[in-house]
Design a protein around this motif. Structure first.
Motif, PDB file in Angstrom:
ATOM      1  N   LEU A 186      22.186  -2.973  -4.180  1.00  0.00           N
ATOM      2  CA  LEU A 186      21.194  -2.162  -3.470  1.00  0.00           C
ATOM      3  C   LEU A 186      21.206  -2.472  -1.976  1.00  0.00           C
ATOM      4  CD1 LEU A 186      18.282  -2.369  -6.056  1.00  0.00           C
ATOM      5  CD2 LEU A 186      19.542  -0.302  -5.433  1.00  0.00           C
ATOM      6  N   ARG A 187      21.262  -3.740  -1.633  1.00  0.00           N
ATOM      7  CA  ARG A 187      21.282  -4.105  -0.215  1.00  0.00           C
ATOM      8  C   ARG A 187      22.540  -3.593   0.464  1.00  0.00           C
ATOM      9  NH1 ARG A 187      19.643 -10.053  -2.182  1.00  0.00           N
ATOM     10  NH2 ARG A 187      17.379  -9.709  -2.460  1.00  0.00           N
ATOM     11  N   ALA A 188      23.659  -3.602  -0.275  1.00  0.00           N
ATOM     12  CA  ALA A 188      24.918  -3.133   0.304  1.00  0.00           C
ATOM     13  C   ALA A 188      24.877  -1.661   0.659  1.00  0.00           C
ATOM     14  CB  ALA A 188      26.072  -3.415  -0.658  1.00  0.00           C
ATOM     15  N   ILE A 189      24.107  -0.868  -0.085  1.00  0.00           N
ATOM     16  CA  ILE A 189      24.038   0.562   0.217  1.00  0.00           C
ATOM     17  C   ILE A 189      22.851   0.901   1.110  1.00  0.00           C
ATOM     18  CG2 ILE A 189      25.192   1.155  -1.940  1.00  0.00           C
ATOM     19  CD1 ILE A 189      22.506   2.153  -3.004  1.00  0.00           C
ATOM     20  N   GLY A 190      22.082  -0.110   1.535  1.00  0.00           N
ATOM     21  CA  GLY A 190      21.011   0.131   2.495  1.00  0.00           C
ATOM     22  C   GLY A 190      19.621   0.201   1.920  1.00  0.00           C
ATOM     23  N   ILE A 191      19.428  -0.260   0.680  1.00  0.00           N
ATOM     24  CA  ILE A 191      18.105  -0.282   0.061  1.00  0.00           C
ATOM     25  C   ILE A 191      17.678  -1.740  -0.103  1.00  0.00           C
ATOM     26  CG2 ILE A 191      16.780   0.259  -2.021  1.00  0.00           C
ATOM     27  CD1 ILE A 191      18.564   2.649  -2.462  1.00  0.00           C
ATOM     28  N   GLY A 192      16.529  -2.087   0.451  1.00  0.00           N
ATOM     29  CA  GLY A 192      16.037  -3.446   0.328  1.00  0.00           C
ATOM     30  C   GLY A 192      15.654  -3.762  -1.103  1.00  0.00           C
ATOM     31  N   ALA A 193      15.881  -4.995  -1.535  1.00  0.00           N
ATOM     32  CA  ALA A 193      15.581  -5.381  -2.913  1.00  0.00           C
ATOM     33  C   ALA A 193      15.130  -6.828  -2.960  1.00  0.00           C
ATOM     34  CB  ALA A 193      16.813  -5.181  -3.799  1.00  0.00           C
ATOM     35  N   ASP A 194      14.086  -7.080  -3.724  1.00  0.00           N
ATOM     36  CA  ASP A 194      13.584  -8.427  -3.968  1.00  0.00           C
ATOM     37  C   ASP A 194      13.448  -8.638  -5.466  1.00  0.00           C
ATOM     38  OD1 ASP A 194      13.185  -9.189  -1.187  1.00  0.00           O
ATOM     39  OD2 ASP A 194      11.527  -7.754  -1.191  1.00  0.00           O
ATOM     40  N   ILE A 195      13.560  -9.902  -5.888  1.00  0.00           N
ATOM     41  CA  ILE A 195      13.467 -10.260  -7.304  1.00  0.00           C
ATOM     42  C   ILE A 195      12.246 -11.148  -7.508  1.00  0.00           C
ATOM     43  CG2 ILE A 195      14.621 -11.430  -9.221  1.00  0.00           C
ATOM     44  CD1 ILE A 195      17.283 -10.883  -7.765  1.00  0.00           C
ATOM     45  N   THR A 196      11.485 -10.880  -8.559  1.00  0.00           N
ATOM     46  CA  THR A 196      10.354 -11.729  -8.892  1.00  0.00           C
ATOM     47  C   THR A 196      10.150 -11.729 -10.402  1.00  0.00           C
ATOM     48  OG1 THR A 196       8.021 -12.210  -8.436  1.00  0.00           O
ATOM     49  CG2 THR A 196       8.621  -9.900  -8.702  1.00  0.00           C
ATOM     50  N   GLY A 197       9.521 -12.761 -10.882  1.00  0.00           N
ATOM     51  CA  GLY A 197       9.162 -12.801 -12.290  1.00  0.00           C
ATOM     52  C   GLY A 197       7.713 -12.472 -12.519  1.00  0.00           C
ATOM     53  N   ASP A 198       6.918 -12.437 -11.433  1.00  0.00           N
ATOM     54  CA  ASP A 198       5.480 -12.212 -11.562  1.00  0.00           C
ATOM     55  C   ASP A 198       4.958 -11.653 -10.246  1.00  0.00           C
ATOM     56  OD1 ASP A 198       2.797 -12.193 -12.046  1.00  0.00           O
ATOM     57  OD2 ASP A 198       2.582 -14.365 -12.229  1.00  0.00           O
ATOM     58  N   ALA A 199       4.506 -10.402 -10.264  1.00  0.00           N
ATOM     59  CA  ALA A 199       4.001  -9.762  -9.045  1.00  0.00           C
ATOM     60  C   ALA A 199       2.486  -9.842  -8.919  1.00  0.00           C
ATOM     61  CB  ALA A 199       4.429  -8.287  -9.014  1.00  0.00           C
ATOM     62  N   THR A 200       1.825 -10.487  -9.883  1.00  0.00           N
ATOM     63  CA  THR A 200       0.361 -10.460  -9.895  1.00  0.00           C
ATOM     64  C   THR A 200      -0.257 -11.237  -8.734  1.00  0.00           C
ATOM     65  OG1 THR A 200       0.318 -12.363 -11.402  1.00  0.00           O
ATOM     66  CG2 THR A 200       0.274 -10.164 -12.380  1.00  0.00           C
ATOM     67  N   HIS A 201       0.477 -12.176  -8.169  1.00  0.00           N
ATOM     68  CA  HIS A 201      -0.076 -12.981  -7.074  1.00  0.00           C
ATOM     69  C   HIS A 201       0.556 -12.645  -5.724  1.00  0.00           C
ATOM     70  CE1 HIS A 201      -2.215 -15.289 -10.051  1.00  0.00           C
ATOM     71  NE2 HIS A 201      -1.071 -15.594 -10.667  1.00  0.00           N
ATOM     72  N   VAL A 202       1.330 -11.568  -5.667  1.00  0.00           N
ATOM     73  CA  VAL A 202       1.929 -11.143  -4.406  1.00  0.00           C
ATOM     74  C   VAL A 202       0.852 -10.484  -3.556  1.00  0.00           C
ATOM     75  CG1 VAL A 202       3.676  -9.683  -3.325  1.00  0.00           C
ATOM     76  CG2 VAL A 202       4.160 -10.813  -5.507  1.00  0.00           C
ATOM     77  N   PRO A 203       0.703 -10.855  -2.275  1.00  0.00           N
ATOM     78  CA  PRO A 203      -0.320 -10.247  -1.416  1.00  0.00           C
ATOM     79  C   PRO A 203      -0.170  -8.729  -1.333  1.00  0.00           C
ATOM     80  CG  PRO A 203       0.617 -12.200  -0.376  1.00  0.00           C
ATOM     81  CD  PRO A 203       1.451 -11.915  -1.582  1.00  0.00           C
ATOM     82  N   ALA A 204      -1.305  -8.052  -1.206  1.00  0.00           N
ATOM     83  CA  ALA A 204      -1.302  -6.586  -1.179  1.00  0.00           C
ATOM     84  C   ALA A 204      -0.437  -6.044  -0.054  1.00  0.00           C
ATOM     85  CB  ALA A 204      -2.733  -6.067  -1.065  1.00  0.00           C
ATOM     86  N   ASP A 205      -0.461  -6.711   1.118  1.00  0.00           N
ATOM     87  CA  ASP A 205       0.335  -6.230   2.252  1.00  0.00           C
ATOM     88  C   ASP A 205       1.821  -6.219   1.918  1.00  0.00           C
ATOM     89  OD1 ASP A 205      -1.892  -5.785   3.767  1.00  0.00           O
ATOM     90  OD2 ASP A 205      -1.735  -7.649   4.923  1.00  0.00           O
ATOM     91  N   GLU A 206       2.262  -7.197   1.123  1.00  0.00           N
ATOM     92  CA  GLU A 206       3.669  -7.226   0.734  1.00  0.00           C
ATOM     93  C   GLU A 206       3.975  -6.137  -0.290  1.00  0.00           C
ATOM     94  OE1 GLU A 206       5.290 -10.990  -0.321  1.00  0.00           O
ATOM     95  OE2 GLU A 206       4.078 -12.078   1.150  1.00  0.00           O
ATOM     96  N   LEU A 207       3.066  -5.902  -1.214  1.00  0.00           N
ATOM     97  CA  LEU A 207       3.287  -4.864  -2.221  1.00  0.00           C
ATOM     98  C   LEU A 207       3.413  -3.495  -1.586  1.00  0.00           C
ATOM     99  CD1 LEU A 207       0.852  -5.937  -5.088  1.00  0.00           C
ATOM    100  CD2 LEU A 207       3.307  -6.355  -4.911  1.00  0.00           C
ATOM    101  N   ARG A 208       2.733  -3.285  -0.465  1.00  0.00           N
ATOM    102  CA  ARG A 208       2.789  -1.967   0.196  1.00  0.00           C
ATOM    103  C   ARG A 208       4.163  -1.665   0.790  1.00  0.00           C
ATOM    104  NH1 ARG A 208      -2.463  -3.860   2.102  1.00  0.00           N
ATOM    105  NH2 ARG A 208      -4.070  -2.889   0.796  1.00  0.00           N
ATOM    106  N   GLY A 209       5.023  -2.659   0.812  1.00  0.00           N
ATOM    107  CA  GLY A 209       6.355  -2.424   1.350  1.00  0.00           C
ATOM    108  C   GLY A 209       7.347  -1.866   0.349  1.00  0.00           C
ATOM    109  N   TYR A 210       6.921  -1.703  -0.899  1.00  0.00           N
ATOM    110  CA  TYR A 210       7.840  -1.246  -1.947  1.00  0.00           C
ATOM    111  C   TYR A 210       7.615   0.226  -2.292  1.00  0.00           C
ATOM    112  CZ  TYR A 210       8.745  -6.201  -2.557  1.00  0.00           C
ATOM    113  OH  TYR A 210       9.088  -7.510  -2.333  1.00  0.00           O
TER     114      TYR A 210
END
Length: 347
Positions: A186-210
Motif C-alpha cells: 500500500l505504501r509503495a503505491i501511495g496509500i498510507g498504512a498502519d498496523i494495530t491489534g487494538d484500536a480501542t485506545h487510539v486517540p480520536a485525532d489519530e483515528l480521523r486520519g483513516y
C-alpha cells in the motif's frame, strides 16, 4: 482553418470532480502508483471518459506541493504563459512521472472575450503537436462561459473546494507477515498504512486520519465491533473491509475499492458479478478493462491468472473464465484506470 477546429458558438458546461488512478500490485512484483486528482467535467461527464484507453491524470493532482498545484490552476486560467508552443497546455499526463516524453493529451486554450475555448486536442510526446497524425478530432472544441470556468478553478485554491487528499488505512489481523507485506504494498503505491491489534485506545485525532479499516479473516466479530465502536466515539466515518483472502494484490484491490467514495456517475466500471465460471461486467463508456482471477490452492498458496484485457463498449458483458483459474476458493478483480471492483466467485 478546417471546420473541425472552428471556434464553437454554443456553450459547453465546465466543472470539476474528484478522480483517481487506482494503484495496483503487478504480477511481476512491480507497482502502479495510486494518484488522486481533479478531473474536468464537460457537459456533465468527465472529459477523461472520452479517451477510451488512456492511463493518465490531469495536472490538478492532490499529491503535488500546494504552490505547484496553484500554479497549474493559474496556468489553466491563462494567467501565465503556455508551457508548450502554440499556446498548448497539458490536459492529461503520465501518472508515474508526468514527463511529456511518455505522452500527454494537450490542447490549445485561449480567451475569446470573457469566454475560454479549449480546442485542437492532440496526443503529444515532444514540443510539437502534429494534429494531422495525432489529433483527437472527435473531442472539442469547447466554449466555456468565463464566469463558470473561473469560479470552478478558483474554488480549488481559495478554500471553497478541497481536492481529494491522501488515503490512509488501518490494518488489523492475526497474520503479521501478511499485514507487513500488505502495508508495504500500500505504501509503495501511495496509500498510507498502519498496523494495530487494538484500536480501542487510539486517540480520536489519530483515528480521523483513516479512510478505511481492513480486517483479516481471523479477527473475531467481537474485536470488529470494538473497532467500530472506537471510530463511532471519535465521530469518524470510515469504510470497513473484510479481507477475502491473504493474497496481497487482492487485498490491495479491496482497499482501493473501499477508499473510492465518488458517486456512481463518476465511474466507468459500475458492476462486477462472478458466478458459474463467468465474470459479468458493466461499463458506462468505452474503456479498457482488465480482469484477473486469484485463488488459493490446496496447500494455501496463491495463484494468479490474467483472464481478460481489452476495450469494452458501454453496456453489460459476460467474460468466460478459465476453469483452472477459479477452481476452489477464488476471487475476481476487474479494473479500469479509475476504478476497481472485487468479487468472490459464487458457487
Amino acid at each position: 482553418m478546417s471546420a473541425d477546429y472552428a471556434t464553437p458558438a454554443e456553450y459547453t458546461t465546465f466543472g470539476l470532480a474528484p478522480a483517481m488512478r487506482a494503484g495496483e500490485v503487478l504480477a511481476d512484483g512491480g507497482y502502479q502508483v495510486h494518484r488522486d486528482f481533479v478531473d474536468f467535467v464537460v457537459d456533465g461527464r468527465p472529459l477523461l471518459f472520452q479517451l477510451t484507453d488512456l492511463d493518465a491524470v490531469s495536472p490538478l493532482a492532490s499529491d503535488v506541493p500546494p504552490a505547484i498545484f496553484a500554479a497549474q490552476v493559474r496556468s489553466l486560467l491563462l494567467e501565465t504563459d503556455a508551457p508548450l508552443e502554440g499556446g498548448r497546455y497539458v490536459i492529461y499526463g503520465c501518472p508515474e512521472c508526468e514527463d511529456l516524453a511518455c505522452g500527454a493529451v494537450t490542447a490549445v486554450i485561449r480567451r475569446d472575450g470573457a469566454d475560454f475555448v479549449w480546442r485542437d486536442f492532440a496526443w503529444q510526446t515532444d514540443e510539437h503537436a502534429d494534429l494531422e497524425r495525432n489529433g483527437y478530432h472527435g473531442i472539442g472544441p469547447f466554449r466555456f462561459a468565463g464566469a463558470e470556468y473561473r469560479a470552478a478553478l478558483d474554488s480549488l485554491v481559495d478554500g471553497t473546494e478541497i481536492p481529494a487528499g491522501g488515503r490512509r488505512v488501518l490494518l488489523i489481523g492475526a497474520r503479521v507477515a501478511v499485514l507487513n507485506r500488505l502495508a508495504a504494498a500500500l505504501r509503495a503505491i501511495g496509500i498510507g498504512a498502519d498496523i494495530t491489534g487494538d484500536a480501542t485506545h487510539v486517540p480520536a485525532d489519530e483515528l480521523r486520519g483513516y479512510g478505511a479499516v481492513a480486517f483479516g479473516r481471523a479477527v473475531t466479530e467481537e474485536e470488529r465491533a470494538a473497532v467500530r465502536a472506537a471510530f463511532d466515539r471519535a465521530g469518524v466515518e470510515v469504510a470497513y473491509v473484510d479481507g477475502l483472502a491473504p493474497i496481497v494484490p487482492l487485498l490491495v484491490a479491496q482497499i482501493e475499492h473501499a477508499l473510492d467514495r465518488r458517486p456512481a456517475e463518476l465511474h466507468r466500471l459500475t458492476r462486477l458479478v462472478a458466478a458459474d465460471g463467468e465474470a459479468g461486467i458493466e461499463v458506462t463508456s468505452p474503456c479498457r478493462v482488465r480482469v484477473t482471477a486469484y485463488r488459493l490452492d490446496r496447500l494455501y498458496r496463491s495463484r494468479t491468472q490474467d483472464v481478460f484485457d481489452g476495450v469494452l463498449e458501454p453496456g453489460r458483458h459476460r467474460i468466460a473464465l478459465d476453469a483452472k483459474a477459479v477452481k476452489g476458493e477464488s476471487f475476481v478483480v476487474a479494473r479500469t484506470t479509475g476504478s476497481v471492483l472485487v468479487e468472490a466467485m459464487a458457487r
